[in-house]
Motif scaffolding. Structure first.
Motif: not given
Length: 432
Positions: A421-424, A416-418, A230-233
């Motif tokens: 994003s999901k990445w491999t 997942i909200y807002g 999970l990425t929270f930028p």
């Protein structure tokens, strides 16, 4: 209204009585109507029913027909009242939309943009007004359909005529709404451009969201469900992931995960678990210039982690309720330990586990300054204290590594909200 039988309702009632008061005889295929004489001062309907053969049936029919006519009369009065109300709203909408919120008013007063009327907030744009009016028109049409069904069930010519009249009125009114809103928008080119721009933006976002969904679906089809991050930028109060199930009551625990962040000051809140009456039941947070902390029942222990260097790090925290003993591991190595962290307090069940945000209330109260910024993967929870060897196997991606028996890292376990994003993700790729 029921005590006054005037106009078409009374004429239909009288016609029904007279028609039922006559009888017919068939002679050789031809029909003859025989009228019955009635004394001058006698009630026509009463005499008709007395002279008819199936008196009770005819009496029931007359009563039903009279009730139907009265109901239809009530319906048309209600519809007329609704049309008058809607026309009044249209007039107010047109007059109030002619001036901007800052326009001068007679007497030196300025328009109050917060004022409201039956149309809602008068500062809303024509598109919002049209939507609200369309809802009112839809309600009218629904009532009209109900009237049509009623007329079919009663086979009433009067009701069918009424339906046609109301349908024509509603169609004209809908055209009037569209015409007036269009004229308002033509008089405000800036507002029209803003509406068009917002529409284009929403369309683009919808298209982008669909493309991302398709890409994520393709990724899920080609990878195991646990091989993701999970990425929270950004620091926001709306990006987060919610674990679908609650935690059980626990007297010991181990929490492990992979983290990568270069946020400063502090990486934020990788996870928080809140229960009714206690928002800080179990929280991992690094906020401001403080070191990373673990909170259990709002009691705090400072952890010796250094992870905001933009590299992947594996961290684990163990805890037992007996004496509140805790241990902290970074990259498979024990970095610190302590005791008296919420001793003899079991972790409570029926709570909410959130990744990426700190909860001030159950499931909410997010503060952007405490939000996690970075990447998170392989988040697992056990209801026991893992051994040093088990933690080392996790940090080195050994084939003997275990998954959490309370919570295991799976895409199907999260919502997942807002915009997170999901990445491999392959946990130990950086170790090769």
């Amino acid at each position: 209204m029921r005590a006054t039988r005037s106009g078409i309702s009374w004429r239909l009632f009288l016609f029904s009585c007279l028609f039922l008061g006559s009888s017919s005889q068939d002679f050789g295929g031809q029909t003859q109507f025989i009228c019955t004489s009635v004394p001058k001062d006698m009630d026509i309907c009463a005499a008709t029913l007395q002279n008819s053969v199936p008196g009770e049936d005819l009496k029931t029919t007359v009563m039903q027909l009279r009730e139907t006519v009265l109901q239809q009369k009530e319906t048309i009065m209600n519809q007329k009242e609704t049309i008058r109300e809607l026309t009044s709203k249209l007039a107010r909408c047109e007059s109030q939309s002619g001036a901007e919120p800052g326009d001068a008013r007679p007497g030196g007063r300025r328009k109050d943009t917060g004022s409201k009327n039956t149309m809602g907030d008068v500062s809303r744009g024509p598109a919002d007004t049209l939507a609200q009016l369309s809802q009112t028109l839809q309600s009218l049409k629904q009532r009209l359909e109900n009237l049509e069904q009623f007329s079919r069930s009663n086979n009433s010519v009067q009701a069918n005529s009424l339906k046609d009249l109301l349908q024509s009125k509603i169609d004209d009114l809908e055209k009037q709404v569209l015409s007036r809103v269009n004229s308002i928008e033509e008089g405000k080119p800036g507002l029209r451009n803003e509406t068009e721009q917002r529409g284009r933006v929403e369309s683009t976002l919808t298209s982008l969201h669909q493309r991302i969904t398709d890409l994520e679906k393709g990724q899920r089809d080609n990878r195991p469900l646990d091989k993701f991050q999970l990425t929270f930028p950004l620091r926001t109060n709306y990006m987060y992931a919610k674990v679908k199930k609650s935690l059980p009551e626990m007297y010991a625990l181990t929490v492990c995960m992979w983290l990568k962040s270069n946020a400063s000051p502090g990486v934020g809140t990788p996870f928080s678990y809140a229960v009714p009456g206690q928002a800080n039941e179990l929280v991992l947070i690094e906020w401001g210039n403080n070191p990373m902390e673990i909170l259990i029942n709002d009691k705090v222990a400072k952890l010796p982690f250094l992870i905001n260097d933009g590299k992947w790090h594996h961290i684990c925290v163990t805890w037992t309720t007996r004496d509140g003993v805790w241990e902290a591991f970074q990259d498979g190595v024990k970095r610190g330990s302590g005791e008296n962290l919420a001793p003899y307090h079991p972790i409570k069940p029926q709570g909410l586990l959130i990744l990426g945000q700190e909860q001030d209330t159950l499931g909410g109260g997010f503060d952007a300054t405490q939000a996690f910024v970075g990447d998170l993967a392989n988040f697992h929870i056990w209801d026991r204290k893992l051994s040093v060897g088990e933690i080392y196997n996790l940090a080195t991606c050994s084939s003997k590594a275990q998954v959490g028996n309370v919570f295991a890292w799976m895409e199907t376990s999260l919502d997942i909200y807002g915009g997170a994003s999901k990445w491999t993700f392959e946990a130990c790729r950086q170790l090769n």
